[in-house]
Design a protein around this motif. Structure first.
Motif, mmCIF file in Angstrom:
data_model
loop_
_atom_site.group_PDB
_atom_site.id
_atom_site.type_symbol
_atom_site.label_atom_id
_atom_site.label_comp_id
_atom_site.label_asym_id
_atom_site.label_seq_id
_atom_site.Cartn_x
_atom_site.Cartn_y
_atom_site.Cartn_z
ATOM 1 N N LEU A 173 0.844 -1.201 0.000
ATOM 2 C CA LEU A 173 0.000 0.000 0.000
ATOM 3 C C LEU A 173 0.881 1.253 0.000
ATOM 4 O O LEU A 173 0.621 2.208 -0.734
ATOM 5 N N ALA A 174 1.951 1.246 0.806
ATOM 6 C CA ALA A 174 2.867 2.384 0.833
ATOM 7 C C ALA A 174 3.529 2.575 -0.523
ATOM 8 O O ALA A 174 3.686 3.710 -1.003
ATOM 9 N N ARG A 175 3.891 1.489 -1.168
ATOM 10 C CA ARG A 175 4.530 1.594 -2.490
ATOM 11 C C ARG A 175 3.575 2.182 -3.516
ATOM 12 O O ARG A 175 3.988 2.920 -4.410
ATOM 13 N N VAL A 176 2.285 1.846 -3.394
ATOM 14 C CA VAL A 176 1.307 2.392 -4.337
ATOM 15 C C VAL A 176 1.130 3.890 -4.100
ATOM 16 O O VAL A 176 1.099 4.684 -5.043
ATOM 17 N N ILE A 177 1.042 4.293 -2.847
ATOM 18 C CA ILE A 177 0.831 5.718 -2.553
ATOM 19 C C ILE A 177 2.026 6.545 -3.005
ATOM 20 O O ILE A 177 1.881 7.630 -3.559
ATOM 21 N N THR A 178 3.238 6.036 -2.801
ATOM 22 C CA THR A 178 4.419 6.797 -3.207
ATOM 23 C C THR A 178 4.662 6.732 -4.709
ATOM 24 O O THR A 178 5.514 7.458 -5.220
ATOM 25 N N GLY A 179 3.919 5.868 -5.434
ATOM 26 C CA GLY A 179 4.073 5.809 -6.881
ATOM 27 C C GLY A 179 5.119 4.810 -7.332
ATOM 28 O O GLY A 179 5.423 4.719 -8.516
ATOM 29 N N LEU A 180 5.723 4.074 -6.397
ATOM 30 C CA LEU A 180 6.719 3.074 -6.786
ATOM 31 C C LEU A 180 6.064 1.905 -7.515
ATOM 32 O O LEU A 180 6.675 1.260 -8.359
ATOM 33 N N LEU A 181 4.810 1.631 -7.152
ATOM 34 C CA LEU A 181 4.063 0.558 -7.821
ATOM 35 C C LEU A 181 2.734 1.143 -8.292
ATOM 36 O O LEU A 181 1.815 1.300 -7.496
ATOM 37 N N PRO A 182 2.608 1.501 -9.567
ATOM 38 C CA PRO A 182 1.345 2.063 -10.045
ATOM 39 C C PRO A 182 0.219 1.042 -9.872
ATOM 40 O O PRO A 182 0.418 -0.136 -10.169
ATOM 41 N N PRO A 183 -0.938 1.471 -9.364
ATOM 42 C CA PRO A 183 -2.027 0.523 -9.129
ATOM 43 C C PRO A 183 -2.607 0.001 -10.442
ATOM 44 O O PRO A 183 -2.540 0.674 -11.472
ATOM 45 N N GLN A 216 -5.854 -0.812 -10.705
ATOM 46 C CA GLN A 216 -7.141 -0.107 -10.781
ATOM 47 C C GLN A 216 -7.244 0.855 -9.611
ATOM 48 O O GLN A 216 -6.516 0.738 -8.631
ATOM 49 N N GLY A 217 -8.206 1.789 -9.726
ATOM 50 C CA GLY A 217 -8.468 2.728 -8.638
ATOM 51 C C GLY A 217 -7.615 3.976 -8.759
ATOM 52 O O GLY A 217 -6.752 4.073 -9.634
ATOM 53 N N ARG A 218 -7.912 4.959 -7.895
ATOM 54 C CA ARG A 218 -7.096 6.164 -7.961
ATOM 55 C C ARG A 218 -6.804 6.680 -6.574
ATOM 56 O O ARG A 218 -7.438 6.287 -5.587
ATOM 57 N N ILE A 219 -5.824 7.567 -6.512
ATOM 58 C CA ILE A 219 -5.392 8.133 -5.245
ATOM 59 C C ILE A 219 -5.526 9.648 -5.334
ATOM 60 O O ILE A 219 -4.933 10.278 -6.213
ATOM 61 N N ARG A 220 -6.340 10.207 -4.439
ATOM 62 C CA ARG A 220 -6.473 11.664 -4.390
ATOM 63 C C ARG A 220 -5.709 12.169 -3.177
ATOM 64 O O ARG A 220 -5.733 11.588 -2.107
ATOM 65 N N PHE A 221 -4.984 13.286 -3.399
ATOM 66 C CA PHE A 221 -4.137 13.824 -2.350
ATOM 67 C C PHE A 221 -4.304 15.338 -2.316
ATOM 68 O O PHE A 221 -4.154 15.998 -3.346
ATOM 69 N N ALA A 222 -4.670 15.896 -1.157
ATOM 70 C CA ALA A 222 -4.847 17.335 -0.983
ATOM 71 C C ALA A 222 -5.750 17.909 -2.078
ATOM 72 O O ALA A 222 -5.438 18.951 -2.677
#
Lengths: 318, 544
Positions: free
Chosen positions: B321-331, B333-339
């Motif tokens: 999960l940490a790798r996905v949030i930092t972009g090291l492992l692109p997901p 499916q799904g998306r990540i919204r930040f700020a």
């Protein structure tokens, strides 16, 4: 299919592919040399007409690709062509030479490989103490001297001064096993001295590397003796690096012994190759090059396969 | 005390230290420690790393790891002093009278040899019994330790069984030659909490059934309270307190023991809801070349300035999960919204502000820093990279950050090798903070630290959150840590979120089965806890 079998089949297939590529390189390299076999036979003063006739007769006027496949087809059916310098069949000439070379290499290997591993284990056991220093010093001195110097030293003492063994390693068909052994004993000694250090040092380094592992501490805390720890717990995990170096040295014993063969006048592949390079006998050079490449690739595949089989993770998957 | 099996008196242990750039010097690892173990009793050795626990444990086999030397005192085993015994005498007692269970069974088993051959090796080497008898005993021990298919278990290689099973196999290996004393060196520390409780119960039962004496080494007082009759508390190689388990737990005399007993004293009341800084929307992820989803439709929110704790055992997908949030492992499916904006799936496509606002702190502070850079260079790098600070302004800011992590300006020119484990982790926190992030991902940041040091790090993180308003995504397997720091909790199991909500909601019954198992597996600092949990689990199983 068992995953190990898959891996082994892959390695062997890769080796065959590599051998095919090498055969093409050898063929092209020889073809790129100035002059061809017809020129070599007829000499510099040959008329263009005579050259053209001979080329047509030998098939040399065909395009290179056709000639390559003809040559390859011949090799696969055991026909290596005809020597131009003496007109004999290369395959039968090489057969005997190769037998001699393999005989010499096999005896050198049978003595040097177990000896190198044993010395490596002992050196690792007494790491930094006098047995280690003695073994390392002696084997390094042997490898630091050029082979012909070792050869002449051995000749001087064992053959000339003390007259223990014959100075010339003459072997011929029909010779008895004991006579044959007696004849090759000096070149075997030289070859053993030349390849020993490399294998011994790799064994020592690989063992010392494994000795850092936690499971070695476990073995020590079981109350096993140092040699039991090294032999049963360290060595099985050091096989892969050792096998690779052993195979490189075995390959050297087959393809790199020209100097030793010349020193002892031994009728092996090395001398045969050198003689025919001097005579510009291109078909022979091609054939010997291909055999050397096959030995090299074959032994390296064997090293890979042994390394795969020595790895319990591959041998026994989850 | 006359029939003591092991009697250590005034033990002194030294080693030679080779500090970089200085002359070698002798350091005292253990100083004037006396202790005794009677037949069939269990002594707990407890202390933080560097306290000399393992060193004392191994000294009962007269074994010094590396260049460790046993320089003073007596070690009496079965009536004879073994401190200066020769190699032959030591080999005769190692594995015969005393055996050892290492912290990492995965590393302590030889990968090239079948488990059975390793387990019975000691019996054969010391002629304790023949092969057939040894194999039968090993199978009996496998069964008693709850290993699957005890008849066939020994035919496997170490890599073919799990970490918890290996730890039990190691216990079987130690018990097989019928020793008088077994040294357990942190046998459950490397295990997940749900596995730890099973292994702990198996070890305790095996000790009771075979009547063997044991030294149980751990840094976790709650664990040792379950198995030990007596406890020796160590610090910096010296004895702090020595007494019966009951007394140490309920009525500690020394201040250090009291701190150990009351550790994890942080009271953290969760913050009221706030707008989310991070929204993870049905994220599914898998690694290249596999067809297995490591994360399955994960949806989580993290309110600005708060802490979301992600708990689960190894393999649950926390670090992925940490790798996905930092972009090291692109997901996948799904998306990540930040700020309030979408984060690009791939690291390479993110803006410099995206990078700056999400920072990471790792479990191993050691490997997360360049050992050849000074603390100033390490913390100064993000200041240069993100803010273009140079010279005096940069130095001033580094010193401010060092003040903030409670370390003082003097550390600016030191190298990581000169710092303690806790100080290294503080420098990593300062480096993350230097970028003025909105979110810091903390991946098991306290797992490698001793309890008291970890406590200090958690307090620091909470203070920094209050001052800077930074949000934490806090990945951990330790539920005590979660209680101390979280505002929200997500319980992960096999790539799914099993339970998610505010701390109070998640930690209040009724629980789902997995969360129940997880919560009840955390050792509590009272005697008899282990039996209580196991009994209630048995009753439940019988009731169903």
């Amino acid at each position: 299919m068992h995953p190990v079998l898959t891996l082994v089949v892959q390695r062997v297939a890769l080796g065959l592919l590599l051998l095919l590529a090498v055969s093409a390189v050898i063929f092209l390299g020889v073809a790129a040399l100035p002059g061809d076999t017809a020129q070599a036979i007829l000499g510099q003063s040959a008329t263009p007409q005579a050259l053209a006739n001979l080329r047509a007769e030998m098939g040399l006027d065909q395009p290179p690709l056709t000639r390559y496949f003809q040559w390859l087809g011949g090799v696969l059916t055991g026909d290596l062509g005809t020597s131009i310098s003496n007109g004999t069949d290369i395959a039968s000439a090489i057969g005997q030479r190769l037998g001699n070379t393999l005989f010499l290499a096999a005896w050198a290997a049978v003595i040097s490989v177990p000896l190198a591993i044993l010395l490596g284990l002992v050196a690792a056991r007494y790491n930094g103490r006098w047995p280690d220093k003695l073994i390392s010093g002696a084997t390094l001195s042997a490898i630091s001297l050029p082979e012909f110097v070792v050869g002449y030293l051995v000749l001087y003492f064992l053959a000339v001064k003390w007259q223990l063994f014959p100075s010339v390693a003459m072997v011929f068909p029909g010779m008895g096993m004991m006579d044959r052994l007696n004849a090759v004993i000096l070149p075997v000694i030289v070859l053993v001295l030349v390849v020993l250090a490399h294998m011994m040092r790799m064994t020592r380094a690989a063992i010392l590397n494994v000795m850092q592992s936690a499971y070695i501490e476990t073995a020590e805390l079981k109350g096993l003796s140092p040699m039991q720890v090294i032999w049963r717990h360290a060595f099985p995990n050091a096989i892969a690096p050792v096998v690779n170096v052993v195979m490189l040295n075995l390959a050297y014993l087959v393809v790199g012994v020209v100097v030793v063969e010349v020193v002892f006048v031994y009728p092996g592949m090395g001398q045969y190759l050198v003689d025919h390079v001097a005579k510009r006998d291109l078909p022979v050079v091609q054939a010997v090059g291909l055999i050397f490449a096959a030995v090299y690739i074959g032994l390296n595949i064997l090293a890979d396969v042994i390394s795969i089989l020595a790895n319990p993770r591959l041998r026994h998957p989850k | 005390m006359s029939d003591a099996l092991l009697q250590i008196r005034n033990l002194r242990i030294e080693a030679t230290s080779y500090p970089p750039g200085e002359a070698p010097r002798d350091v005292v690892l253990v100083d004037d420690v006396s202790v005794s173990v009677e037949k069939g009793k269990v002594l707990g050795l407890i202390g933080e790393s560097g306290a000399g626990k393992s060193t004392i444990g191994l000294s009962s086999m007269a074994y010094g790891r590396g260049g460790v030397r046993l320089t003073g005192g007596t070690i009496t085993l079965n009536g004879r002093d073994i401190r200066l015994a020769d190699a032959r005498a030591l080999r005769a007692l190692r594995g015969r009278e005393v055996t050892y269970v290492a912290q990492s069974a995965a590393a302590a088993f030889n990968p090239a040899i079948k488990l059975m051959d390793q387990v019975i090796e000691t019996c054969l080497a010391h002629d304790v019994m023949g092969r057939a008898e040894a194999e039968a005993r090993a199978v009996m021990l496998f069964a008693r330790l709850g290993l699957p298919e005890p008849e066939r278990f020994g035919q496997r290689y170490p890599h073919q069984v799990s970490g918890g099973q290996l730890q039990r196999a190691m216990t079987a290996m130690a018990l097989c030659p019928k020793p008088d004393l077994v040294i357990f060196d942190e046998p459950t520390t490397a295990l997940d909490v749900t596995t730890q409780i099973e292994v702990l119960a198996a070890i305790k039962e095996a000790i009771r059934d075979t009547g063997v004496a044991a030294l149980y080494i751990t840094h976790d007082l709650a664990v040792v309270a379950q198995v030990a009759d007596d406890i020796l508390v160590l610090r910096h190689g010296k004895r702090i307190e020595y007494g019966a388990t009951e007394q140490i737990i309920t009525a500690p005399k020394e201040a250090y023991t009291k701190a150990l007993v009351s550790v994890r004293s942080i009271e953290h009341v969760e913050k009221p809801d706030a707008p989310a800084v991070l929204e993870i929307q049905s994220v599914t992820a898998r690694y290249k070349g596999t067809n297995f989803d490591v994360l399955k439709a994960i949806t989580l929110d993290l309110p600005a300035g708060q802490t979301l704790a992600v708990v689960g055992e190894s393999g649950s997908g926390k670090s992925t999960l940490a790798r996905v949030i930092t972009g090291l492992l692109p997901p996948a499916q799904g998306r990540i919204r930040f700020a309030g904006r979408d984060l690009a799936p791939d690291l390479a496509a993110r803006t410099r502000d995206d990078l700056r606002e999400v920072q990471m702190i790792y479990q191993m502070a050691d490997t997360a820093m360049n050992p050849r850079q000074t603390v100033g260079t390490i913390i100064g790098r993000p200041l240069e990279f993100y803010f273009g600070l140079k010279g005096e302004a940069k130095r001033k800011r580094i010193q401010d950050l060092l003040e903030q992590i409670e370390m003082g300006k003097g550390f600016i020119d030191r190298y990581p090798a000169e710092l303690s484990g806790g100080q290294k982790q503080r420098v990593c926190i300062a480096r993350a903070l230097a970028a003025k992030p909105k979110l810091i991902i903390c991946d098991e940041v306290t797992s490698a630290l001793d309890p008291l040091v970890a406590d200090g790090i958690l307090k620091l993180l909470l203070a920094l959150q209050a001052a800077e308003g930074v949000a934490y995504l806090f990945i951990t397997h330790d539920l005590a840590t979660v209680r101390a720091i979280a505002d929200r909790i997500a319980v992960m199991y096999r790539g799914e979120v099993r339970r998610y909500g505010t701390k109070t909601d998640v930690l209040t019954p009724p629980f789902d089965d997995y969360t129940e198992l997880l919560l009840s597996s955390v050792p509590e600092m009272k005697m008899g806890w282990l039996e209580g949990v196991l009994d209630s689990r048995k009753m439940e199983a019988a009731g169903n």
